[in-house]
Design an enzyme around this catalytic site. Structure first.
Site, short mmCIF file in Angstrom:
data_model
loop_
_atom_site.label_atom_id
_atom_site.label_comp_id
_atom_site.label_asym_id
_atom_site.label_seq_id
_atom_site.Cartn_x
_atom_site.Cartn_y
_atom_site.Cartn_z
N PRO A 189 5.95 -42.48 19.93
CA PRO A 189 5.35 -42.24 21.45
C PRO A 189 5.84 -43.44 22.12
O PRO A 189 5.76 -44.68 21.82
CB PRO A 189 4.09 -42.18 20.82
CG PRO A 189 3.79 -43.21 19.49
CD PRO A 189 5.04 -42.74 19.11
N CYS A 223 0.07 -50.82 19.44
CA CYS A 223 0.25 -51.43 20.76
C CYS A 223 -0.19 -52.93 21.22
O CYS A 223 -1.48 -52.94 21.42
CB CYS A 223 -0.29 -50.32 21.91
SG CYS A 223 0.33 -50.62 23.61
#
Length: 328
Positions: free
Chosen positions: A13, A96
């Site tokens: 992603p 992240c």
């Protein structure tokens, strides 16, 4: 329901990159890769324009929706919505390192909160019948890597998660940009291999620093799967060999074949009002290092953003490349 073989190769992603158009393009190159959405916050799924945020085409399967968040109730609700939309899996982002994600108390900072992640996974698992997985780092900042990773995985797997995609770097939440966090902290494949040996019942997918299919083949001797990010995006032609190299398909898909297979998708989206550039921007890396690559990028970069641009631009760019390709 996803099977173990479906995790063998994934495209990571990537924010602003792996949107619906990108995934449709990648799918004409590989039928077997597991594709992922960009990360979407649970709040956005619950309160936003779901058709725009979650929309995808049937050709994209198998496809994973990645969620960001740390509220078990909201994540469970978002996971339920994802299942209703037909996603094959929902993944919780614990890797992240961006400032925006940190300010929302999710992403990589959750590596220091395994009990919170376990609670979230337990709630999500209770809300859906599709798999719930986690994508994580090995540690953050100065936390000891082995203790952090093993404690995190043990607690989260006890809550019902059996699939972990591990970016084999720590994340440094202060002092490094997200880009630097993908490159500066050293890779530790050995630690992730220790995790796989110690937890053979779990599916462990390796992410971080993998750029070639030769590396994928090597890592698949240890791990259940591999995930490639920017290399797959910036040189998408490598995806055309994934099915043959890693899944035993008879033939690879060439870049010209992929372009022509992508045309019907482009035509359909153009008829809906999408811009040509929104789709061809994901194709600029095709033909990298080959004769004609510069013309390909120039034509698409200059002409695709123009109002009313259509398939004729893509075809002109391909013709410019094919003029330079060796015969035969």
């Amino acid at each position: 329901m996803l099977k173990k073989q479906d995790y063998r190769f994934s495209v990571a992603p990537m924010m602003d990159w792996t949107d619906r158009h990108c995934r449709a393009f990648h799918r004409v190159l590989t039928k077997r890769a597991l594709l992922w959405t960009e990360m979407v916050t649970a709040d956005a799924v619950i309160h936003g324009d779901r058709a725009r945020i979650l929309g995808y085409g049937p050709e994209e399967h198998p496809v994973v929706l990645q969620l960001g968040g740390s509220d078990p109730v909201k994540l469970a609700q978002a996971a339920r919505i994802a299942e209703d939309f037909g996603y094959d899996e929902v993944n919780l982002n614990c890797g992240c390192p961006s400032d925006r994600v940190q300010s929302g108390s999710f992403g990589a900072c959750l590596m220091a909160e395994p009990d919170v992640v376990a609670e979230c996974v337990f709630a999500m698992r209770g809300a859906v019948s599709i798999p719930v997985s986690v994508k994580n780092r090995i540690a953050i900042d100065d936390l000891p890597a082995r203790e952090t990773l093993f404690t995190f995985v043990d607690k989260v797997s006890a809550a019902g998660c059996s699939v972990f995609t591990v970016h084999a770097r720590a994340a440094w939440l202060k002092g490094l940009s997200p880009k630097e966090n993908r490159e500066v902290p050293p890779l530790d494949y050995g630690l992730v291999a220790q995790l796989k040996r110690a937890r053979p019942d779990l599916a462990i997918i390796l992410n971080g620093g993998i750029t070639t299919l030769d590396q994928c083949t090597e890592h698949l001797g240890t791990f259940d799967g591999v995930m490639i990010g920017r290399a797959a995006y910036q040189t998408p032609e490598l995806l055309g060999s994934v099915d043959a190299r890693l899944f035993g398909a008879a033939e690879s898909v060439s870049a010209p074949q992929a372009i022509r297979a992508y045309e019907p998708y482009i035509a359909a989206r153009l008829s809906e009002g999408a811009s040509l550039h929104s789709m061809t921007r994901h194709m600029l890396g095709l033909f990298a290092g080959q004769p004609g690559a510069r013309q390909w990028r120039r034509i698409l970069s200059e002409q695709a953003p123009r109002k009313g641009a259509g398939l004729e631009v893509l075809r002109a760019a391909l013709a410019a490349v094919e003029e330079n390709l060796p015969a035969g």
